[in-house]
Design a protein around this motif. Structure first.
Motif, PDB file in Angstrom:
ATOM      1  N   GLU A  44       0.828  -1.208   0.000  1.00  0.00           N
ATOM      2  CA  GLU A  44       0.000   0.000   0.000  1.00  0.00           C
ATOM      3  C   GLU A  44       0.865   1.262   0.000  1.00  0.00           C
ATOM      4  OE1 GLU A  44      -2.600   0.600   3.364  1.00  0.00           O
ATOM      5  OE2 GLU A  44      -3.847   2.011   2.248  1.00  0.00           O
ATOM      6  N   LYS A  48       6.736   3.356  -2.070  1.00  0.00           N
ATOM      7  CA  LYS A  48       6.661   4.695  -2.652  1.00  0.00           C
ATOM      8  C   LYS A  48       7.997   5.424  -2.465  1.00  0.00           C
ATOM      9  CE  LYS A  48       1.693   4.797  -2.252  1.00  0.00           C
ATOM     10  NZ  LYS A  48       0.497   5.231  -1.490  1.00  0.00           N
ATOM     11  N   TRP A  85       5.479   9.236  -9.069  1.00  0.00           N
ATOM     12  CA  TRP A  85       4.133   9.744  -8.761  1.00  0.00           C
ATOM     13  C   TRP A  85       4.286  11.200  -8.353  1.00  0.00           C
ATOM     14  CZ3 TRP A  85       1.011   7.918  -3.821  1.00  0.00           C
ATOM     15  CH2 TRP A  85      -0.340   8.256  -3.953  1.00  0.00           C
ATOM     16  N   ASN A 129       2.524   6.700 -12.059  1.00  0.00           N
ATOM     17  CA  ASN A 129       1.194   6.683 -11.448  1.00  0.00           C
ATOM     18  C   ASN A 129       0.533   8.052 -11.614  1.00  0.00           C
ATOM     19  OD1 ASN A 129      -0.703   5.203  -9.800  1.00  0.00           O
ATOM     20  ND2 ASN A 129      -0.109   6.470  -8.052  1.00  0.00           N
ATOM     21  N   GLU A 130      -0.668   8.059 -12.161  1.00  0.00           N
ATOM     22  CA  GLU A 130      -1.540   9.256 -12.150  1.00  0.00           C
ATOM     23  C   GLU A 130      -0.931  10.494 -12.806  1.00  0.00           C
ATOM     24  OE1 GLU A 130      -2.671   9.802  -8.033  1.00  0.00           O
ATOM     25  OE2 GLU A 130      -3.439   7.772  -7.849  1.00  0.00           O
ATOM     26  N   HIS A 208     -10.989   2.903  -8.034  1.00  0.00           N
ATOM     27  CA  HIS A 208     -11.576   3.370  -6.772  1.00  0.00           C
ATOM     28  C   HIS A 208     -12.954   3.885  -7.165  1.00  0.00           C
ATOM     29  CE1 HIS A 208      -7.944   2.878  -4.504  1.00  0.00           C
ATOM     30  NE2 HIS A 208      -7.262   3.543  -5.414  1.00  0.00           N
ATOM     31  N   GLU A 236      -6.510  -1.342  -7.958  1.00  0.00           N
ATOM     32  CA  GLU A 236      -6.768  -0.780  -6.620  1.00  0.00           C
ATOM     33  C   GLU A 236      -8.267  -0.792  -6.323  1.00  0.00           C
ATOM     34  OE1 GLU A 236      -4.805   3.029  -6.078  1.00  0.00           O
ATOM     35  OE2 GLU A 236      -3.050   2.397  -7.217  1.00  0.00           O
ATOM     36  N   TRP A 292      -8.265   3.223   2.996  1.00  0.00           N
ATOM     37  CA  TRP A 292      -7.857   4.628   2.973  1.00  0.00           C
ATOM     38  C   TRP A 292      -9.052   5.582   2.961  1.00  0.00           C
ATOM     39  CZ3 TRP A 292      -8.707   7.937  -1.391  1.00  0.00           C
ATOM     40  CH2 TRP A 292      -9.436   7.333  -2.426  1.00  0.00           C
TER      41      TRP A 292
HETATM   42  O1  G3I Z   1       2.283   6.790   9.019  1.00  0.00           O
HETATM   43  C1  G3I Z   1       1.950   8.165   9.226  1.00  0.00           C
HETATM   44  C2  G3I Z   1       1.668   8.432  10.686  1.00  0.00           C
HETATM   45  O2  G3I Z   1       2.839   8.208  11.432  1.00  0.00           O
HETATM   46  C3  G3I Z   1       1.183   9.876  10.842  1.00  0.00           C
HETATM   47  O3  G3I Z   1       0.820  10.102  12.165  1.00  0.00           O
HETATM   48  C4  G3I Z   1      -0.012  10.121   9.948  1.00  0.00           C
HETATM   49  C5  G3I Z   1      -0.498  11.571  10.020  1.00  0.00           C
HETATM   50  O4  G3I Z   1      -0.780  12.107   8.779  1.00  0.00           O
HETATM   51  O5  G3I Z   1       0.338   9.846   8.621  1.00  0.00           O
HETATM   52  C6  G3I Z   1       0.723   8.493   8.407  1.00  0.00           C
HETATM   53  O6  G3I Z   1       1.055   8.342   7.059  1.00  0.00           O
HETATM   54  C7  G3I Z   1      -0.029   8.255   6.172  1.00  0.00           C
HETATM   55  C8  G3I Z   1       0.121   6.963   5.374  1.00  0.00           C
HETATM   56  O7  G3I Z   1      -0.903   6.906   4.413  1.00  0.00           O
HETATM   57  C9  G3I Z   1       0.033   5.714   6.251  1.00  0.00           C
HETATM   58  O8  G3I Z   1      -1.245   5.615   6.817  1.00  0.00           O
HETATM   59  C10 G3I Z   1       0.004   9.448   5.238  1.00  0.00           C
HETATM   60  O9  G3I Z   1      -0.255  10.637   5.961  1.00  0.00           O
HETATM   61  C11 G3I Z   1      -1.029   9.274   4.157  1.00  0.00           C
HETATM   62  O10 G3I Z   1      -0.860  10.318   3.205  1.00  0.00           O
HETATM   63  C12 G3I Z   1      -0.840   7.951   3.470  1.00  0.00           C
HETATM   64  O11 G3I Z   1      -1.897   7.796   2.575  1.00  0.00           O
HETATM   65  C13 G3I Z   1      -1.707   6.850   1.537  1.00  0.00           C
HETATM   66  C14 G3I Z   1      -1.901   7.554   0.206  1.00  0.00           C
HETATM   67  O12 G3I Z   1      -1.896   6.612  -0.846  1.00  0.00           O
HETATM   68  C15 G3I Z   1      -0.790   8.565  -0.066  1.00  0.00           C
HETATM   69  O13 G3I Z   1       0.461   7.951  -0.237  1.00  0.00           O
HETATM   70  C16 G3I Z   1      -2.756   5.754   1.725  1.00  0.00           C
HETATM   71  O14 G3I Z   1      -2.437   4.995   2.901  1.00  0.00           O
HETATM   72  C17 G3I Z   1      -2.782   4.843   0.506  1.00  0.00           C
HETATM   73  O15 G3I Z   1      -3.863   3.950   0.607  1.00  0.00           O
HETATM   74  C18 G3I Z   1      -2.959   5.680  -0.741  1.00  0.00           C
HETATM   75  O16 G3I Z   1      -2.933   4.837  -1.863  1.00  0.00           O
HETATM   76  C19 G3I Z   1      -3.177   5.463  -3.125  1.00  0.00           C
HETATM   77  C20 G3I Z   1      -2.315   4.762  -4.155  1.00  0.00           C
HETATM   78  O17 G3I Z   1      -0.962   4.767  -3.747  1.00  0.00           O
HETATM   79  C21 G3I Z   1      -2.457   5.400  -5.520  1.00  0.00           C
HETATM   80  N1  G3I Z   1      -3.863   5.471  -5.909  1.00  0.00           N
HETATM   81  C22 G3I Z   1      -4.765   6.053  -4.939  1.00  0.00           C
HETATM   82  C23 G3I Z   1      -4.638   5.365  -3.583  1.00  0.00           C
HETATM   83  C24 G3I Z   1      -5.625   5.947  -2.575  1.00  0.00           C
HETATM   84  O18 G3I Z   1      -5.369   7.292  -2.316  1.00  0.00           O
END
Ligand code: G3I
Length: 324
Positions: A44, A48, A85, A129-130, A208, A236, A292
């Motif tokens: 997930e 990255k 990305w 990506n995107e 999605h 996804e 997410w």
């Molecule tokens: O791990 C930190 C945590 O320590 C912190 O307290 C918290 C506060 O913001 O953030 C946490 O990190 C987050 C991470 O997910 C883990 O949960 C990031 O902020 C958050 O931006 C991140 O979001 C991910 C997102 O991509 C951005 O990279 C999502 O989990 C993930 O599901 C999502 O996946 C994307 C695909 O890569 C591309 N297509 C869309 C899809 C959904 O948005």
């Protein structure tokens, strides 16, 4: 519940999930359902750019290695996500000073270091990506576009191919099912790359999506992607049930049945494209509470085939029925 049926056994193509390393390490119910149900894993977040390459001369492999080792031990395919990305570049990239040649070298070094490390272990990658915006033009907010121009896309594929000539390389995006504008732009992009001999082997369609999306649009997305002749990955998949963000919505059996029908339709339509183009279907996580969507949109939602306790939902049966 017929425990002899699993997604990985029932599907005639790979069926995967995006996985979260903390859950894999800490939650036995999650780990068990991943082992039992899926035969393809996408990380997930752990592969990255910022996670793997937090400063210019530092790569942090621990989490990505953990997932690759887990997959190998359990006989799962790993699909790499994602090399380039516009979202979440690390600060050192955002702040990087250099001319076009230096940016080109930065991107090439990242791609080739990552792909080479997992050569022989990760056989497919979402390379870009995107890159396309909703109106069908290239996303100008991408630092890669800003520094390298439109050719960052083909360069990324060429560099990945140099590092692992056997890897299957995908262009991954969302919104193929929204309508013709974005879909056509994506298809034109990949067809152009293909016609110029750029090493691209597949289209990742994120999907999605939402339960109100029309079957016409979903089928158009799948069939248009297949018409390119490239491999097609529904990469996804999740089906949002509360797109309007109603805070006190409950997940009624009526909603669950509509979701089941939508999963079934997607799987049935995908199963009808040529077999050699079926890279597989991957859901974006496993249980509803891991999605997410709840965090991103701050709303209740139930987008996945497993509930908060990793029990099978009606949606699960919809997937199974889709290949009958
Ligand atoms: O791990 C930190 C945590 O320590 C912190 O307290 C918290 C506060 O913001 O953030 C946490 O990190 C987050 C991470 O997910 C883990 O949960 C990031 O902020 C958050 O931006 C991140 O979001 C991910 C997102 O991509 C951005 O990279 C999502 O989990 C993930 O599901 C999502 O996946 C994307 C695909 O890569 C591309 N297509 C869309 C899809 C959904 O948005």
């Amino acid at each position: 519940v017929d425990e002899s049926v699993t997604l990985q056994n029932a599907m005639p193509f790979k069926f995967g999930a995006a996985v979260n390393n903390s859950l894999l390490r800490q939650t036995a119910a999650y780990r068990n359902v991943v082992i039992k149900e899926f035969n393809s894993l996408t990380s997930e977040n752990a592969m990255k750019f910022a996670q793997l390459h937090p400063s210019e001369n530092t790569y942090t492999w621990t989490e990505a290695d953990y997932l690759v080792d887990f997959a190998q031990q359990n006989g799962k395919r790993v699909h790499g996500h994602t090399l380039i990305w516009h979202k979440n570049p690390p600060a050192w990239v955002t702040n990087f000073q250099g001319d076009a040649a230096a940016w080109d070298n930065l991107m090439k070094t990242h791609i080739q270091t990552v792909v080479a490390r997992y050569k022989g272990k990760i056989a497919s990658w979402d390379v870009v990506n995107e890159a396309i915006a909703e109106n069908g033009t290239l996303r100008t907010e991408s630092i890669w576009y800003q520094k390298l121009g439109p050719s960052f896309i083909e360069k990324a594929f060429i560099y990945a191919h140099e590092a692992d000539p056997d890897a299957l390389l995908f262009y991954n995006d969302y919104g193929h099912e929204y309508g013709p504008t974005k879909r056509t732009a994506i298809i034109n992009l990949v067809n152009d790359l293909k016609s110029r001999g750029i090493p691209i082997h597949g289209i990742g369609m994120q999907f999605h999506t939402r339960y109100t999306q029309s079957n016409t649009n979903l089928a158009a997305a799948i069939n248009t992607a297949a018409a390119t002749g490239l491999k097609v990955h529904i990469a996804e998949l999740d089906i949002a049930m509360n797109p309007d963000g109603i805070q006190d919505l409950t997940y009624s059996s009526g909603l669950a049945e509509q979701q089941k029908a939508k999963y079934e339709f997607i799987v049935r339509t995908y199963n009808a494209i040529p077999k050699n183009q079926q890279f597989g279907i991957t859901t974006w996580n496993v249980g509803d509470k891991d999605s997410w969507i709840r965090g991103e949109y701050n709303r209740p939602d139930w987008p996945l085939p497993f509930d908060d306790n990793y029990n099978r939902k009606a949606a699960y049966q919809g997937i199974i029925d889709g290949v009958k």
